[in-house]
Design a protein around this motif. Structure first.
Motif, PDB file in Angstrom:
ATOM      1  N   UNK A  35      -3.526  12.969 -10.674  1.00 23.07           N
ATOM      2  CA  UNK A  35      -4.762  13.585 -11.153  1.00 23.07           C
ATOM      3  C   UNK A  35      -5.405  12.769 -12.268  1.00 23.07           C
ATOM      4  N   UNK A  36      -4.570  12.181 -13.123  1.00 26.21           N
ATOM      5  CA  UNK A  36      -5.083  11.449 -14.282  1.00 26.21           C
ATOM      6  C   UNK A  36      -5.863  10.203 -13.898  1.00 26.21           C
ATOM      7  N   UNK A  37      -5.612   9.673 -12.715  1.00 27.13           N
ATOM      8  CA  UNK A  37      -6.282   8.431 -12.335  1.00 27.13           C
ATOM      9  C   UNK A  37      -7.782   8.601 -12.145  1.00 27.13           C
ATOM     10  N   UNK A  38      -8.216   9.818 -11.811  1.00 27.04           N
ATOM     11  CA  UNK A  38      -9.645  10.017 -11.554  1.00 27.04           C
ATOM     12  C   UNK A  38     -10.174  11.318 -12.168  1.00 27.04           C
ATOM     13  N   UNK A  39      -9.532  11.770 -13.247  1.00 26.96           N
ATOM     14  CA  UNK A  39      -9.954  13.028 -13.874  1.00 26.96           C
ATOM     15  C   UNK A  39     -11.417  12.988 -14.279  1.00 26.96           C
ATOM     16  N   UNK A  40     -11.821  11.911 -14.957  1.00 25.65           N
ATOM     17  CA  UNK A  40     -13.195  11.807 -15.448  1.00 25.65           C
ATOM     18  C   UNK A  40     -14.183  11.799 -14.290  1.00 25.65           C
ATOM     19  N   UNK A  41     -13.907  11.008 -13.268  1.00 30.76           N
ATOM     20  CA  UNK A  41     -14.820  10.910 -12.122  1.00 30.76           C
ATOM     21  C   UNK A  41     -14.918  12.246 -11.387  1.00 30.76           C
ATOM     22  N   UNK A  42     -13.804  12.929 -11.233  1.00 28.34           N
ATOM     23  CA  UNK A  42     -13.827  14.207 -10.519  1.00 28.34           C
ATOM     24  C   UNK A  42     -14.620  15.252 -11.300  1.00 28.34           C
ATOM     25  N   UNK A  43     -14.438  15.258 -12.616  1.00 25.81           N
ATOM     26  CA  UNK A  43     -15.172  16.245 -13.411  1.00 25.81           C
ATOM     27  C   UNK A  43     -16.668  15.957 -13.388  1.00 25.81           C
ATOM     28  N   UNK A 366     -18.150   7.507 -25.467  1.00 22.99           N
ATOM     29  CA  UNK A 366     -18.298   6.963 -24.117  1.00 22.99           C
ATOM     30  C   UNK A 366     -17.805   7.982 -23.087  1.00 22.99           C
ATOM     31  N   UNK A 367     -18.675   8.369 -22.185  1.00 20.59           N
ATOM     32  CA  UNK A 367     -18.297   9.316 -21.138  1.00 20.59           C
ATOM     33  C   UNK A 367     -17.245   8.716 -20.214  1.00 20.59           C
ATOM     34  N   UNK A 368     -17.261   7.391 -20.109  1.00 20.59           N
ATOM     35  CA  UNK A 368     -16.308   6.719 -19.227  1.00 20.59           C
ATOM     36  C   UNK A 368     -14.870   6.926 -19.679  1.00 20.59           C
ATOM     37  N   UNK A 369     -14.647   6.994 -20.993  1.00 23.63           N
ATOM     38  CA  UNK A 369     -13.294   7.162 -21.518  1.00 23.63           C
ATOM     39  C   UNK A 369     -12.786   8.595 -21.340  1.00 23.63           C
ATOM     40  N   UNK A 370     -13.668   9.569 -21.340  1.00 22.67           N
ATOM     41  CA  UNK A 370     -13.270  10.940 -21.056  1.00 22.67           C
ATOM     42  C   UNK A 370     -12.605  11.707 -22.177  1.00 22.67           C
ATOM     43  N   UNK A 371     -12.661  11.180 -23.427  1.00 17.76           N
ATOM     44  CA  UNK A 371     -12.032  11.916 -24.534  1.00 17.76           C
ATOM     45  C   UNK A 371     -12.732  13.255 -24.784  1.00 17.76           C
ATOM     46  N   UNK A 372     -14.029  13.301 -24.523  1.00 13.67           N
ATOM     47  CA  UNK A 372     -14.756  14.555 -24.744  1.00 13.67           C
ATOM     48  C   UNK A 372     -14.290  15.653 -23.803  1.00 13.67           C
TER      49      UNK A 372
END
Length: 410
Positions: A35-43, A366-372
């Motif tokens: 799941x962690x590999x694409x969490x940001x993209x999926x969200x 950065x939205x790419x990093x997904x910390x938000x």
């Protein structure tokens, strides 16, 4: 006064021990890594998590609580809580979805009569159901009316976890003739059930939440799990356990999100990306005093909450194991301990996910990093499950000896 009886556990001549805690924790970590590999993209895509549910199903996690001899994983609640925490560390929304599934499906053992619980568990395991829904009464009640055709369910629930992907919904409905609340199981495929993808929350976007309308949905006898009344004259010993069992799911969800963001920050810092990097410090090390202090504080906060959660889990397991030997006072003590763990875990999740942005610095925008995403997920969950009331319950219990109320997770 005896309060708790052992939860129903179906037996079978072919029943056998499951693979064990270590096995399922390893499976959960593999799924979490996936799941962690694409969490940001999926969200960011925002699609209903059918694929994610398929990953959970294929890994055997949806039937984790069913005895191994009946086709399930044979796990206990301790393992289930650990699995939720592991998944939440990678994806808080999927952690919420899975935790909701576990609590609602397990509630059949606590709320329904043993024979009914056995039938429901058998059907759920055979169909590998994904459960969604909610029992907390924070909205106008869903009316459950008796007609010439039997019981029918109507009304609207504005937010229901897992509604978009669930095979069954477990909801709280109120009998119109008596005013008593009941847990009711509903097939999402029934034509009288309309599910809308109208949730616009800023966090937990992949928890598959949506509004649900029920239009004369027939409710059979086997669909009524049991009473959800908080009245001590109605509340059964077994039903009372649903509160601490369910609220510990929220605890593990918060801890998972706190631990997940701290792990991501640690990895980020170790690559040399600190916001105040001193020119004489080697790249890839973490020596900045501000980073060390902030990370140390958050680690202490999260591990302290984890220790409280462990105590609360032990208390709940004792209630489940000792059955009728448990007194009402012992139950109240455990309920207060769960409330303490909730408050500590909520604070750990909010503090860790918010201050992680400061540790990472401007790059965290950065939205790419997904910390938000960690902050948004934690904040959305804690807003739906505020700890103010739990802190008040703790204070009332410690100062006045008042027993915490029967409160189910939202």
């Amino acid at each position: 006064m005896g309060l708790a009886s052992p939860p129903f556990r179906p037996t079978s001549p072919s029943d056998r021990p499951g693979p064990g805690h270590a096995h399922w924790l390893r499976v959960a970590r593999e799924v979490a890594d996936d799941l962690a590999t694409d969490t940001v993209a999926r969200e960011q895509a925002g699609k209903a998590p059918f694929d994610e549910v398929s990953r959970l199903r294929e890994a055997g996690l949806l039937t984790l609580l069913t005895p191994a001899g009946s086709g399930g994983g044979g796990a206990d609640l301790t393992t289930v809580y650990a699995v939720v925490r592991e998944i939440a560390a990678a994806d808080g929304a999927i952690g919420q979805l899975l935790g909701c599934h576990y609590f609602l499906s397990y509630s059949a053992r606590l709320l329904a009569e043993p024979a009914l619980a056995a039938r429901i568990e058998e059907r759920s395991t055979a169909g590998e159901w994904c459960w969604g829904g909610a029992f907390a009464r924070q909205e106008p009640p869903l009316p459950l009316a008796r007609t010439s055709r039997g019981l029918v369910l109507n009304g609207r629930q504005s937010y229901t976890t897992g509604a978009l992907v669930a095979d069954r919904l477990a909801v709280c409905a109120v009998r119109e003739d008596t005013g008593e609340p009941f847990a009711v199981l509903v097939d999402t495929a029934h034509r009288g059930v309309r599910i809308d993808d109208d949730t616009d929350a800023f966090g937990q976007r992949l928890a598959a939440g949506g509004s649900v309308e029920f239009d004369d949905v027939p409710v059979k006898a086997d669909d009524v799990l049991g009473s959800l009344s908080a009245d001590e004259d109605i509340l059964s010993p077994r039903s009372a356990l649903a509160s601490p069992v369910g609220r510990l799911v929220s605890v593990q969800l918060c801890l998972g999100m706190a631990e997940g963001v701290l792990a991501e920050v640690r990895e980020y810092i170790r690559t040399g990306h600190t916001p105040w990097q001193h020119p004489t410090w080697p790249v890839g090390t973490s020596h900045d005093p501000q980073v060390l202090t902030a990370y140390g504080e958050l680690t202490v906060l999260t591990r302290s909450a984890s220790a409280l959660a462990d105590q609360a889990m032990e208390g709940v397991q004792d209630l489940l194991a000792h059955g009728e030997d448990v007194t009402y006072d012992e139950y109240a003590e455990t309920a207060a301990l769960v409330a303490m763990a909730e408050a500590a875990a909520s604070r750990a999740a909010q503090e860790s996910t918010a201050r992680a942005l400061d540790i990472v610095g401007a790059r965290s925008t950065s939205a790419r990093l997904g910390f938000d995403g960690f902050w948004r997920n934690a904040r959305a969950h804690t807003l739906h499950a505020p700890v103010t009331h739990r802190l008040r319950d703790v204070g009332d219990y410690v100062l006045n000896g008042a027993h915490p109320p029967f409160v189910l997770p939202s």
